[in-house]
Design a protein around this motif. Structure first.
Motif, PDB file in Angstrom:
ATOM      1  N   PRO A  17      39.736 -22.900 -24.450  1.00 41.29           N
ATOM      2  CA  PRO A  17      39.954 -21.500 -24.840  1.00 41.29           C
ATOM      3  C   PRO A  17      38.712 -20.895 -25.493  1.00 41.29           C
ATOM      4  N   GLY A  18      38.357 -19.682 -25.046  1.00 37.96           N
ATOM      5  CA  GLY A  18      37.233 -18.952 -25.626  1.00 37.96           C
ATOM      6  C   GLY A  18      35.866 -19.395 -25.153  1.00 37.96           C
ATOM      7  N   ASN A  19      35.798 -20.272 -24.155  1.00 35.97           N
ATOM      8  CA  ASN A  19      34.505 -20.794 -23.736  1.00 35.97           C
ATOM      9  C   ASN A  19      33.990 -20.246 -22.423  1.00 35.97           C
ATOM     10  N   ARG A  20      34.792 -19.520 -21.698  1.00 37.87           N
ATOM     11  CA  ARG A  20      34.263 -18.902 -20.486  1.00 37.87           C
ATOM     12  C   ARG A  20      33.778 -17.516 -20.842  1.00 37.87           C
ATOM     13  N   MET A  21      32.481 -17.288 -20.730  1.00 40.27           N
ATOM     14  CA  MET A  21      31.884 -16.045 -21.201  1.00 40.27           C
ATOM     15  C   MET A  21      32.175 -14.879 -20.256  1.00 40.27           C
ATOM     16  N   THR A  22      32.209 -13.694 -20.834  1.00 37.63           N
ATOM     17  CA  THR A  22      32.306 -12.458 -20.060  1.00 37.63           C
ATOM     18  C   THR A  22      31.051 -11.636 -20.356  1.00 37.63           C
ATOM     19  N   PRO A  23      30.719 -10.652 -19.521  1.00 39.04           N
ATOM     20  CA  PRO A  23      29.492  -9.873 -19.760  1.00 39.04           C
ATOM     21  C   PRO A  23      29.447  -9.228 -21.134  1.00 39.04           C
ATOM     22  N   GLY A  55      23.972 -24.793  -6.505  1.00 37.01           N
ATOM     23  CA  GLY A  55      24.189 -23.463  -5.935  1.00 37.01           C
ATOM     24  C   GLY A  55      25.613 -23.237  -5.470  1.00 37.01           C
ATOM     25  N   GLU A  56      26.451 -24.280  -5.514  1.00 34.93           N
ATOM     26  CA  GLU A  56      27.836 -24.139  -5.061  1.00 34.93           C
ATOM     27  C   GLU A  56      28.674 -23.366  -6.076  1.00 34.93           C
ATOM     28  N   ASN A  73      28.659 -12.487 -14.436  1.00 37.69           N
ATOM     29  CA  ASN A  73      29.888 -13.123 -14.917  1.00 37.69           C
ATOM     30  C   ASN A  73      30.305 -14.267 -13.994  1.00 37.69           C
ATOM     31  N   MET A  74      29.329 -15.126 -13.662  1.00 37.11           N
ATOM     32  CA  MET A  74      29.577 -16.232 -12.735  1.00 37.11           C
ATOM     33  C   MET A  74      29.031 -17.533 -13.287  1.00 37.11           C
ATOM     34  N   LEU A 117      26.523 -27.117 -14.850  1.00 40.15           N
ATOM     35  CA  LEU A 117      27.011 -25.750 -14.651  1.00 40.15           C
ATOM     36  C   LEU A 117      26.036 -24.774 -15.280  1.00 40.15           C
ATOM     37  N   HIS A 118      25.670 -23.738 -14.529  1.00 40.15           N
ATOM     38  CA  HIS A 118      24.735 -22.725 -15.013  1.00 40.15           C
ATOM     39  C   HIS A 118      25.440 -21.376 -15.061  1.00 40.15           C
TER      40      HIS A 118
END
Length: 96
Positions: free
Chosen positions: A54-60, A44-45, A37-38, A30-31
């Motif tokens: 929790p707390g590991n999906r980053m936001t801008p 590329g999929e 914010n993707m 995963l990149h």
């Protein structure tokens, strides 16, 4: 477009492989594209299934200068975590 049966099959396979890892987490392929914010697979999929800790999906707002990649914890409930790409971990290879 997400083929749910295909995704479930892959997840079960990943869970079985990751349990035998020699590191606390395993690179998933995963990149993070922080400015958009993707998260995308290295193929590329778009990521259909998500299992972030929790707390590991980053936001801008909390993007840093370091490049981050997605890994899966090898123990517990095997949630996804975001780590610096310089970390040395086992990784999963996939054949299409």
């Amino acid at each position: 477009y997400c083929r749910q049966n295909h995704v479930d099959l892959i997840q079960r396979c990943v869970m079985n492989v990751v349990k035998r890892a020699s590191t606390a987490a395993v690179w998933l392929g995963l990149h993070n594209y922080c400015s958009m914010n993707m998260w995308l697979w290295v193929s590329g999929e778009i990521v259909c299934y998500q299992n972030w800790a929790p707390g590991n999906r980053m936001t801008p707002e909390n993007c840093s200068l370091e490049n981050r990649k997605g890994a899966v914890q090898s123990g517990g409930d095997q949630r996804w975590i975001s780590l610096p790409e310089t970390d040395r971990l086992n990784f999963i290879c996939s054949r299409y």
